[in-house]
Scaffold this active site. Sequence first.
Site, short mmCIF file in Angstrom:
data_model
loop_
_atom_site.label_atom_id
_atom_site.label_comp_id
_atom_site.label_asym_id
_atom_site.label_seq_id
_atom_site.Cartn_x
_atom_site.Cartn_y
_atom_site.Cartn_z
CB SER A 86 -1.07 0.04 1.09
OG SER A 86 -1.91 1.19 0.94
CG HIS A 190 -5.75 -0.29 -1.46
ND1 HIS A 190 -4.82 0.15 -2.26
CD2 HIS A 190 -5.04 -0.63 -0.11
CE1 HIS A 190 -3.89 0.70 -1.63
NE2 HIS A 190 -3.96 0.46 -0.42
#
Length: 305
Positions: A86, A190
């Site tokens: 991430s 996400h």
Amino acid sequence: MLVLVAPGQGAQTPGFLTPWLDLPGVEDRLRTLSAAIDLDLVHYGTNADADEIRDTAIAQPLLVAAGLVSATALCDVTPGAVAGHSVGEITAAVFAGVLDDTAALSLVRRRGLAMADAAAITETGMSALLGGDPEVSVAHLEKLGLTPANINGAGQIVAAGTLEQLAALTEDKPEGVRKIVPLKVAGAFHTRHMAPAVESLAKAAAELTPADPTVRYVSNKDGQAVSTGAEILDRLVGQVANPVRWDLCMETFKELGVTAIIEVSPGGTLVGLAKRALPGVKTLALKTPDDLDAARELIAEHGVA
């Protein structure tokens, strides 16, 4: 072969930067970066409480800064590959020479603010599923309207969606899942819920001039090595609204013949996954300066210094 990896949001804990300030130059570097992005990284890394550093706009720059200062303390290590989970991909982009410190912190500051704004639109969150068959779990999440936002390998998937959807998941676990753990994040990262952040981040990325990577950069979009700075930057933008495939990154590590992994501060999460998915690979989480000697020994054995 040594791989240097950087964790994502949720790895931060109150006061985790405190011991790093004892190293020469660290506080000055953090204050310089703080001034560049108008955010007191020293305060948030030492004195702020858990709720303060859970704020996406604060947590993301803090994690990138921590990764940079802890990696610098290793003294000019050249890994065989780098990767990040991430927001950790921005840290990895610095390791690979794609962005410098200032560019990375400016980008992550814009990323954190944009994702915080997107998260405020709808109450959302994320929960980790431990155990179970990935295909079964993914199908079950989709049935509940949730997104498998992080497919991490080693029997772990992170579901993301509205709080109502996550509550339904707690009551109706996929077959084989032994535990569901809510994560300390402030939104459904996400996923489609982050789509409003993509445009803002794209504008920030357009102001940067990335260099091509000097070491292998493994992207968490698909586990593939990316060879140009322009493509890495493009993937960093799209990543905020698309799933993280850390399982594919670890498959690539295996194919490359990786023998050791060091996770920069605040390490632990990615090392834990590697221990289960990559048996035989030596791992080290760089949590405090007390871990530096062991990390240097690992570098001497597996890396290029």
